[in-house]
Scaffold this motif. Structure first.
Motif, short mmCIF file in Angstrom:
data_model
loop_
_atom_site.label_atom_id
_atom_site.label_comp_id
_atom_site.label_asym_id
_atom_site.label_seq_id
_atom_site.Cartn_x
_atom_site.Cartn_y
_atom_site.Cartn_z
N LYS A 1 0.84 -1.20 0.00
CA LYS A 1 0.00 0.00 0.00
C LYS A 1 0.87 1.25 0.00
O LYS A 1 1.87 1.31 0.69
CB LYS A 1 -0.91 0.02 1.25
CG LYS A 1 -2.03 -0.99 1.23
CD LYS A 1 -2.91 -0.83 2.46
CE LYS A 1 -4.05 -1.84 2.46
NZ LYS A 1 -4.90 -1.69 3.66
N LYS B 1 1.32 5.17 0.98
CA LYS B 1 0.88 6.01 2.10
C LYS B 1 1.23 7.46 1.77
O LYS B 1 2.13 8.06 2.36
CB LYS B 1 1.53 5.57 3.40
CG LYS B 1 1.07 4.21 3.89
CD LYS B 1 -0.35 4.26 4.42
CE LYS B 1 -0.44 4.97 5.73
NZ LYS B 1 -1.80 4.91 6.31
N LYS C 1 0.20 11.40 1.47
CA LYS C 1 -0.69 12.43 2.01
C LYS C 1 -0.77 13.58 1.03
O LYS C 1 0.25 14.15 0.64
CB LYS C 1 -0.18 12.92 3.37
CG LYS C 1 -1.08 13.94 4.04
CD LYS C 1 -0.53 14.35 5.39
CE LYS C 1 -1.44 15.35 6.08
NZ LYS C 1 -0.90 15.77 7.41
N ASN D 1 5.09 11.76 1.47
CA ASN D 1 5.01 10.38 1.94
C ASN D 1 4.74 10.39 3.44
O ASN D 1 5.43 11.05 4.21
CB ASN D 1 6.33 9.65 1.65
CG ASN D 1 6.20 8.15 1.81
OD1 ASN D 1 5.15 7.64 2.17
ND2 ASN D 1 7.28 7.44 1.54
N LYS D 2 3.72 9.64 3.88
CA LYS D 2 3.43 9.53 5.30
C LYS D 2 4.49 8.71 6.02
O LYS D 2 4.68 8.86 7.23
CB LYS D 2 2.06 8.89 5.52
CG LYS D 2 0.88 9.79 5.16
CD LYS D 2 -0.42 9.09 5.52
CE LYS D 2 -1.62 9.95 5.20
NZ LYS D 2 -2.89 9.28 5.55
N ARG D 3 5.15 7.82 5.27
CA ARG D 3 6.21 7.01 5.88
C ARG D 3 7.53 7.77 5.85
O ARG D 3 7.68 8.78 5.17
CB ARG D 3 6.35 5.68 5.13
CG ARG D 3 5.09 4.83 5.11
CD ARG D 3 5.37 3.47 4.51
NE ARG D 3 4.19 2.63 4.52
CZ ARG D 3 3.46 2.34 3.45
NH1 ARG D 3 3.82 2.81 2.27
NH2 ARG D 3 2.39 1.57 3.54
N GLN E 1 -1.46 4.76 -5.88
CA GLN E 1 -2.50 5.41 -5.08
C GLN E 1 -3.30 6.35 -5.97
O GLN E 1 -2.76 7.05 -6.82
CB GLN E 1 -1.89 6.18 -3.91
CG GLN E 1 -2.95 6.74 -2.96
CD GLN E 1 -2.38 7.17 -1.63
OE1 GLN E 1 -1.40 6.58 -1.14
NE2 GLN E 1 -2.97 8.19 -1.02
#
Length: 305
Positions: free
Chosen positions: A148, A150, A152, A174-176, A265
């Motif tokens: 997945k 991630k 934002k 990137n949220k990660r 995404q």
């Protein structure tokens, strides 16, 4: 002059104030009628639902199974597993807790089946428990191992002066903590307008971006579509762009280090989220030691120009 693109699967037909086909989180907003379902759809359903929904279903199913078997033990005679307590509620609770021990194969030893019927029921329930927990274990692995993205996205679009023209922009990150390797983005503009006959139709345009692909992204990417002569928005004033019944559909892909493979995404923007004559506030800065600081809360913050 802007060139229309073929229907990407949304259909040309539209209506006034038609809802977005894709939700902000990339999920489908299409209502399906007369869709045939099969047991093969269960895996995809359980893997895709939210975590709270997933565990809520597990708890509900686990409780329901124990209630059913608790009632079965009472109906065949609670004396086949333990001494009767004299009331239905107490006997049912004994049956319920014995069912929980059998279903999970815990077996404390305080209650045990004594009759043939109770042993058959307990054996059948133990088999259901083994199959159920094997199924849940597989689902948990599938949910954790499913690749997945991630990403934002900023909560808003902005329309501002850019070079000698204007531009529509949005930001993503990137949220990660991993670095997005070779991210690539495609943006489709959908505009619903009334034709000469009074019917609403959709027109689709693939927007030309300042950059559609970069080598890697450790911080923030501001995606820019310049409104020049080749833009479908060139003939619209700022006010008309703000009031357009339009959506941006975004597809981004990149190599995710966590899964060692390419992930995708989808996202969409309604033009109701458009802000004009503002610019994004810098979200990256440096601390005293020279390290880059990335503020996730500043992704959507803007200031007047």
């Amino acid at each position: 002059m802007a060139r229309k693109t073929r229907d990407p699967g949304f259909g040309y037909q539209s209506k006034q104030n038609a809802k977005d086909i894709i939700n902000d989180d990339g999920s489908s907003n299409v209502v399906h009628l007369n869709r045939k379902r099969s047991i093969n759809d269960l895996y995809a359903y359980f893997v895709d639902i939210s975590w709270w929904h997933f565990f809520l279903l597990i708890i509900f199913t686990y409780t329901l199974i124990n209630i059913i078997f608790g009632l079965i033990y009472v109906s065949i005679g609670i004396e086949q597993i333990t001494k009767p307590k004299g009331t239905f509620l107490e006997d049912f609770l004994n049956g319920f807790f014995f069912s929980a021990q059998t279903l999970t194969t815990v077996g404390y030893g305080g209650i045990a089946p004594k009759g043939i019927t109770a042993n058959f029921v307990a054996a059948f329930e133990a088999m259901i428990g083994l199959l159920s927990f094997s199924f849940i274990t597989g689902l948990l692995y599938g949910r954790f191992s499913k690749p997945k993205a991630k990403i934002k996205f900023s909560d808003n679009l902005i329309l501002r002066k850019f070079k000698k023209e204007r531009a529509i922009m949005f930001r993503l990150m990137n949220k990660r903590k991993t670095v997005m390797i070779e991210p690539e983005i495609k943006v489709t503009l959908s505009i619903s307008e009334k034709d000469k006959k009074g019917a609403y139709t959709r027109n689709f345009y693939t927007l030309k971006l300042e950059r559609e692909k970069i080598m890697y992204l450790p911080t923030i990417w501001t995606v820019v579509h310049e409104i020049d002569e080749k833009s479908p928005l060139y003939d619209y004033s700022d006010d008309k762009i703000e009031n357009l019944d339009a959506f941006l559909y975004i597809l981004i892909s990149y190599h995710e280090e966590s899964f060692a493979q390419k992930v995708y995404q989808i996202y969409s923007y309604d033009f109701d989220k458009l802000e004009t004559n503002v610019k994004y506030v810098p979200a990256a800065s440096f601390d005293e030691d020279g390290f880059t600081i990335l503020d996730h809360e500043s992704l959507s913050k803007v200031e007047t120009m």
